[in-house]
Design a protein around this motif. Sequence first.
Motif, short mmCIF file in Angstrom:
data_model
loop_
_atom_site.label_atom_id
_atom_site.label_comp_id
_atom_site.label_asym_id
_atom_site.label_seq_id
_atom_site.Cartn_x
_atom_site.Cartn_y
_atom_site.Cartn_z
N GLN A 121 0.84 -1.19 0.00
CA GLN A 121 0.00 0.00 0.00
C GLN A 121 0.88 1.24 0.00
O GLN A 121 1.85 1.31 0.75
CB GLN A 121 -0.91 0.01 1.23
N GLN A 122 0.53 2.21 -0.84
CA GLN A 122 1.24 3.49 -0.86
C GLN A 122 0.25 4.63 -0.66
O GLN A 122 -0.84 4.62 -1.26
CB GLN A 122 1.96 3.71 -2.19
N PRO A 124 -0.42 8.22 -1.76
CA PRO A 124 0.07 9.15 -2.78
C PRO A 124 0.60 10.44 -2.15
O PRO A 124 0.04 10.93 -1.16
CB PRO A 124 -1.18 9.43 -3.63
N LEU A 130 -2.56 14.02 -8.80
CA LEU A 130 -3.88 13.54 -8.40
C LEU A 130 -4.75 14.71 -7.97
O LEU A 130 -4.25 15.69 -7.43
CB LEU A 130 -3.75 12.54 -7.25
N ARG A 149 -5.21 11.34 2.07
CA ARG A 149 -5.19 10.56 0.83
C ARG A 149 -5.33 9.09 1.18
O ARG A 149 -4.66 8.60 2.09
CB ARG A 149 -3.88 10.74 0.04
N PRO A 151 -4.76 5.20 0.88
CA PRO A 151 -3.68 4.35 0.35
C PRO A 151 -4.14 3.65 -0.93
O PRO A 151 -5.33 3.36 -1.11
CB PRO A 151 -3.42 3.34 1.47
N ARG A 152 -3.17 3.39 -1.79
CA ARG A 152 -3.47 2.69 -3.04
C ARG A 152 -2.61 1.43 -3.13
O ARG A 152 -1.45 1.44 -2.71
CB ARG A 152 -3.20 3.59 -4.25
N ALA A 153 -3.18 0.39 -3.70
CA ALA A 153 -2.44 -0.86 -3.86
C ALA A 153 -1.56 -0.79 -5.10
O ALA A 153 -2.03 -0.42 -6.19
CB ALA A 153 -3.41 -2.02 -3.97
N VAL A 154 -0.29 -1.11 -4.95
CA VAL A 154 0.64 -1.23 -6.07
C VAL A 154 1.43 -2.53 -5.87
O VAL A 154 1.40 -3.13 -4.79
CB VAL A 154 1.61 -0.03 -6.17
N GLY A 178 1.29 3.16 -11.48
CA GLY A 178 0.81 3.88 -10.31
C GLY A 178 1.75 3.91 -9.14
O GLY A 178 1.42 4.48 -8.10
N THR A 179 2.93 3.30 -9.28
CA THR A 179 3.89 3.28 -8.17
C THR A 179 4.65 4.61 -8.12
O THR A 179 5.15 5.08 -9.13
CB THR A 179 4.91 2.14 -8.34
#
Length: 304
Positions: A121-122, A124, A130, A149, A151-154, A178-179
């Motif tokens: 998870q990151q 952003p 964004l 923000r 978290p987003r999965a990368v 997206g990383t």
Amino acid sequence: MQPKVKKTWKQVDGVLLLDKPVGMTSNDALQKARRLFSAAKGGHTGTLDPLASGLLPLCFGEATKFSADLLDADKTYEAELKLGVTTDSGDAEGQVTATAAVHVSESDIFNVLPRFTGDIQQVPPMHSALKRDGRPLYELARQGIEVERAPRAVTIHAIECLGFAGDVLRLRVKCSKGTYIRVLAADIGAALGCGAHLTALRRTEVGDLSLAGAVTLVELEAMDEAVRSVRLQPVDALLQSLPRIDVAGDAAQRFRHGNPVDLPAGLAGKIRVYENDRLIGVGEPGREGRLWPKRLVQLADNLI
């Protein structure tokens, strides 16, 4: 004063593997390359930050129809981190927010890196494009505003240590779309207990494309037009990972006019379609179990 000569644009179809320099936006690099080829239409396959150098595939003419296909491709980067210094942007362009002594060994690094491989998870960064309520986050960051923000999965497929000396750590990272490598740098610095930020970044691979066939803008400018055109790869350079079928006669004619053709057994997903070794488009399986045209191309004979 010499009268200004109007630029003459022409139909150019193909893919240019550009080695973008540091300090230039992806769009500026695209427009400069487009002018060198006098290409009427051009686009890139995903931005590379001005801080970064390296592979920026550019599409001209009919190749722009397939530029979006590389947005989802894996990327490979070579990154340089400075340990002991944290910035608000995660890179060298930001303001220093913390410093710490660096007491890190190679074994510490090799113990930490596996934590950041696989699905992670990151969060952003605020210094990103964004948007929140229609406004880019970097605009809010410049005003000192920070918003939450999610978290987003990368996916980090692999991290390799290329070198470590003093407070400088060099890594090779293969990752999903997206990383944020500067977020990865900051997170690795935090895990090492001293903080870190990204000082240099070079992209070496996008999907199946690599820097091995890339050319710089300086090199392009020094070439005459005939030599320059040789550096342009065919439209299907972006499609090499897709399965291929060849059609002929009535089947080729039907496909060109937006009608389906027979789908060979065992094939699925997007498929590139050729007639007489010439790309005519990309299809996808659809109703009736047949291959339906998704994107068709029209190429000049000398550019196929």
